[in-house]
Design a protein around this motif. Structure first.
Motif, PDB file in Angstrom:
ATOM      1  N   THR A 146      -6.184   2.741   0.753  1.00  0.00           N
ATOM      2  CA  THR A 146      -4.878   3.206  -0.119  1.00  0.00           C
ATOM      3  C   THR A 146      -5.226   3.911  -1.383  1.00  0.00           C
ATOM      4  O   THR A 146      -4.732   4.955  -1.538  1.00  0.00           O
ATOM      5  CB  THR A 146      -4.348   1.804  -0.506  1.00  0.00           C
ATOM      6  OG1 THR A 146      -3.926   1.217   0.471  1.00  0.00           O
ATOM      7  CG2 THR A 146      -2.991   2.407  -1.264  1.00  0.00           C
ATOM      8  N   ASP A 147      -6.428   3.550  -1.833  1.00  0.00           N
ATOM      9  CA  ASP A 147      -6.943   4.269  -3.088  1.00  0.00           C
ATOM     10  C   ASP A 147      -7.620   5.819  -2.590  1.00  0.00           C
ATOM     11  O   ASP A 147      -7.233   6.754  -3.338  1.00  0.00           O
ATOM     12  CB  ASP A 147      -8.169   3.455  -3.841  1.00  0.00           C
ATOM     13  CG  ASP A 147      -7.582   2.086  -4.477  1.00  0.00           C
ATOM     14  OD1 ASP A 147      -6.581   2.003  -4.615  1.00  0.00           O
ATOM     15  OD2 ASP A 147      -8.493   1.377  -4.699  1.00  0.00           O
ATOM     16  N   GLN A 159      -7.052  -1.960   0.650  1.00  0.00           N
ATOM     17  CA  GLN A 159      -6.955  -1.156  -0.816  1.00  0.00           C
ATOM     18  C   GLN A 159      -8.183   0.047  -0.907  1.00  0.00           C
ATOM     19  O   GLN A 159      -7.677   1.221  -1.648  1.00  0.00           O
ATOM     20  CB  GLN A 159      -7.206  -2.149  -1.689  1.00  0.00           C
ATOM     21  CG  GLN A 159      -6.776  -1.758  -3.292  1.00  0.00           C
ATOM     22  CD  GLN A 159      -5.492  -1.471  -3.423  1.00  0.00           C
ATOM     23  OE1 GLN A 159      -4.639  -2.368  -3.059  1.00  0.00           O
ATOM     24  NE2 GLN A 159      -5.039  -0.177  -3.808  1.00  0.00           N
ATOM     25  N   ALA A 165       0.766  -1.398  -0.150  1.00  0.00           N
ATOM     26  CA  ALA A 165       0.009   0.001   0.033  1.00  0.00           C
ATOM     27  C   ALA A 165       0.787   1.249  -0.186  1.00  0.00           C
ATOM     28  O   ALA A 165       0.529   2.283  -0.836  1.00  0.00           O
ATOM     29  CB  ALA A 165      -1.001  -0.022   1.298  1.00  0.00           C
TER      30      ALA A 165
END
Length: 356
Positions: A347-348, A344, A22
């Motif tokens: 992280t995005d 995720q 990440a």
């Protein structure tokens, strides 16, 4: 592209691989937006799985290989197939001690949108724990003897090491750091009433160094009293400097007060830059959630911000820290801090916030 940084990547065990991946994604996105620097990632598969195959936690030439990097990005260490003291001394402490990464910094930050167990307004709370990272209680001196006497008769000796050089350099580091903060104050933590040799030496060095910084407020506090202070009067803290063991424990307490160990970043620094420094989240390998995609990447991403600052990119570090705060405030957070997002997704969201 003006600069390319060689970063040694050691994901290690458990969720280490998830959070380091990440952090790499976020750093790549930040570098792409800048266009003035980039990263060359050099992965190393060391850890408990490596131990299962080779009988050691890292390659025999590992330190030589790491020496050529600009920094080390480390995930976590520890798994059920390796005793904890073997995994720690075989990898993480092997690196920090041999590379003389004597200054460990662990910021305690209260992010917007993250609930704290403190029964107080956490706005404005922001302090840094500075940990002596090369000697003290983790010097590794001692041994186990007299096993020949039979079961129940063995003797173990664990010796803490305090040197004037070690005490002075970490205390002076803390004072220099305090000069950069809004509240220039250093709180020294010992247990010198009970540990009358090494920690009395620490206290004496602290007083001597403090005389060189007349503009910095100082105090010396016993570790039990400081533990209470973290909970009852955290607004009184700015820079807290302590020995290897005490700072390790206090920084975990600070991170828990901020909401979760998953939020906590750290840097293991060799300030003279004779060796590469290492950046890692404070949390462990968390076998219970490994592989489920729910680990909190914020500690690893915040550690990446510390790495950017160390690499001479304080502006980029600031952008990343602002993105972390924006995402936390938006309510996108993992389960350990009361959210429902996965690794995720967080992280995005951080990557998206970098463009705002």
């Amino acid at each position: 592209m003006e600069s390319s940084f060689r970063i040694a990547v050691i994901p290690g065990d458990g969720i280490g691989a998830e959070v380091i991946a990440a952090g790499q994604q976020v750093l790549e996105a930040l570098a792409k937006r800048s266009g003035s620097y980039g990263f060359e990632w050099i992965p190393y598969p060391w850890g408990s799985a490596y131990y299962a195959e080779h009988g050691v936690m890292m390659d025999a030439k590992g330190l030589e290989l790491l020496q050529n990097s600009d920094a080390i990005y480390f995930g976590a260490v520890g798994w059920e197939n390796v005793p904890d003291h073997t995994s720690l001394w075989g990898l993480r402490l092997n690196i920090t001690q041999n590379f003389d990464q004597w200054a460990n910094i662990r910021p305690v930050k209260f992010l917007p949108g993250i609930d704290s167990p403190l029964r107080t307004d956490t706005s404005g709370l922001d302090w840094i724990v500075v940990r002596e990272n090369s000697e003290g209680e983790y010097a590794g001196l001692g041994g186990r003897n007299l096993s020949g006497r039979g079961p129940g008769n063995e003797v173990a000796v664990q010796t803490a090491l305090f040197t004037e050089t070690g005490c002075e350099r970490i205390i002076r580091f803390a004072f220099d750091l305090a000069l950069t903060r809004a509240v220039p104050k250093v709180s020294s933590v010992t247990k010198s009433n009970a540990q009358q040799y090494g920690m009395v030496l620490w206290d004496e060095v602290f007083r001597r160094v403090a005389a060189d910084y007349p503009g910095v407020e100082t105090e010396s506090v016993l570790v039990d009293a400081m533990s209470a202070r973290f909970v009852l009067a955290p607004q009184s803290l700015s820079v807290v400097v302590a020995s290897n063991l005490f700072a390790d424990i206090l920084s975990d307490l600070g991170s828990a007060l901020a909401g979760s160990l998953g939020l906590a970043a750290s840097a293991n620094l060799n300030p003279e830059q004779r060796f590469p420094s290492m950046f890692e989240p404070v949390h462990g390998s968390a076998p219970d959630i490994a592989g489920r995609g729910i680990s909190n990447p914020v500690g690893a991403i915040a550690s990446a911000a510390l790495m950017l600052d160390h690499l001479g990119l304080p502006g980029e570090a600031g952008k990343l820290e602002a993105a972390i705060e924006a995402v936390a405030a938006s309510g996108i957070k993992t389960r350990d801090v009361g959210g429902t997002a996965g690794t995720q997704e967080v992280t995005d969201a951080v990557i998206a916030a970098l463009g705002q």
